[in-house]
Design a protein around this motif. Sequence first.
Motif, short mmCIF file in Angstrom:
data_model
loop_
_atom_site.label_atom_id
_atom_site.label_comp_id
_atom_site.label_asym_id
_atom_site.label_seq_id
_atom_site.Cartn_x
_atom_site.Cartn_y
_atom_site.Cartn_z
N UNK A 35 42.84 27.48 -29.89
CA UNK A 35 43.77 26.74 -30.41
C UNK A 35 45.31 27.10 -29.67
N UNK A 36 45.78 26.71 -28.91
CA UNK A 36 47.03 27.25 -28.23
C UNK A 36 48.11 26.58 -29.16
N UNK B 273 39.00 26.66 -34.79
CA UNK B 273 39.34 27.47 -33.77
C UNK B 273 38.61 28.83 -34.02
N UNK B 274 38.22 29.01 -32.75
CA UNK B 274 37.27 30.11 -32.64
C UNK B 274 38.32 31.41 -32.46
N UNK B 275 39.51 31.13 -31.72
CA UNK B 275 40.67 32.04 -31.66
C UNK B 275 41.78 31.13 -31.51
N UNK B 276 42.77 31.78 -31.57
CA UNK B 276 44.35 31.25 -31.36
C UNK B 276 45.10 31.85 -30.28
N UNK B 277 45.46 31.06 -29.45
CA UNK B 277 46.52 31.60 -28.38
C UNK B 277 48.16 31.53 -29.11
N UNK B 278 48.60 32.61 -29.32
CA UNK B 278 49.99 32.38 -29.69
C UNK B 278 50.81 32.39 -28.74
N UNK C 14 40.74 35.20 -37.82
CA UNK C 14 40.27 35.60 -36.35
C UNK C 14 41.52 36.14 -35.43
N UNK C 15 41.31 36.17 -34.21
CA UNK C 15 42.30 36.84 -33.33
C UNK C 15 43.66 35.86 -33.10
N UNK C 16 44.75 36.64 -33.12
CA UNK C 16 45.93 35.85 -32.23
C UNK C 16 46.02 36.44 -31.10
N UNK C 17 45.82 35.74 -29.83
CA UNK C 17 45.75 36.36 -28.73
C UNK C 17 47.05 35.97 -27.81
N UNK C 18 47.98 36.76 -27.87
CA UNK C 18 49.50 36.51 -27.41
C UNK C 18 49.57 36.01 -26.17
N UNK C 19 50.20 35.12 -25.53
CA UNK C 19 50.25 34.68 -24.27
C UNK C 19 51.87 34.35 -23.97
#
Length: 261
Positions: free
Chosen positions: A175-176, A194-199, A229-234
């Motif tokens: 999920x972006x 969401x498996x993980x999230x693009x923040x 889950x994870x917030x994967x920062x972008x």
Amino acid sequence: MMRLGSNIWSFHNSVNSGKLNQLEWLKMCREELDHDGVEILDFGTPELTGSYLKKLKKLTTDLHLEIYAVSCGSNFGKAAEKERKEQVEYVNKWIDIGYFLGAPVVRYFAGRPEDNREKMWREMVRCTKLCVKYAEAKGIVLAVENHNHNGFIQTSKDVIKLSKEVKSSYFRLCLDTGNFRDLYASIEKTVNLAAFVHAKLYDLDKDGIEKRLDYERIFKILKTADYRGYLSVEFEGEDDEFSAMKRGCAYLRKMMLSLSV
């Protein structure tokens, strides 16, 4: 509680100019950005040899960083059947890499239709099913990103339709937060997939607060859904990548702690 990580695309200018490599980035994630884990991209991975991947895996272990996802670019909207087959093979190759690195999730892009959308949608679903089947055999979840860019996945309607047609518990969403056409409405409707999230971060003030996206609203959606889950920062802004990531990650960490999500 949610966990914080990022992917190297946040530093793509520095990678492209030779100022930063993947192994240096991993050390930065632990020592400067206070990450819990990392998302490994095909971008920024200099070689796919067994010796390099072993080195990468060992370094993340030494740094106590979890590889929570491996991500590759792909386009199942290619008009030529041969090219679609190559795209499936490419995603499956990264599923193999994810398996070797111990990642539970592999992210891919559905892509953009190069021909009639309805016709290409059917082909995109077929390709996705092939990759999901391959991922499931490895015990890996395949997650599509709502990448938009005039592609197949633009709103929650597209995500939900694809999920229903794939019909697999091994299919989820990356999920972006910045890519849905209608932003918050679609985030709210798809967060449970969401498996993980693009923040996504674009424009930060001096305190690291994102000005284009309302993260207070986004965090409330995540909290209501009990997302853990994870917030994967972008980061995709024009500010200095190193300064922006330090400020932005510190702000997101503070938000995570203050909302106790």
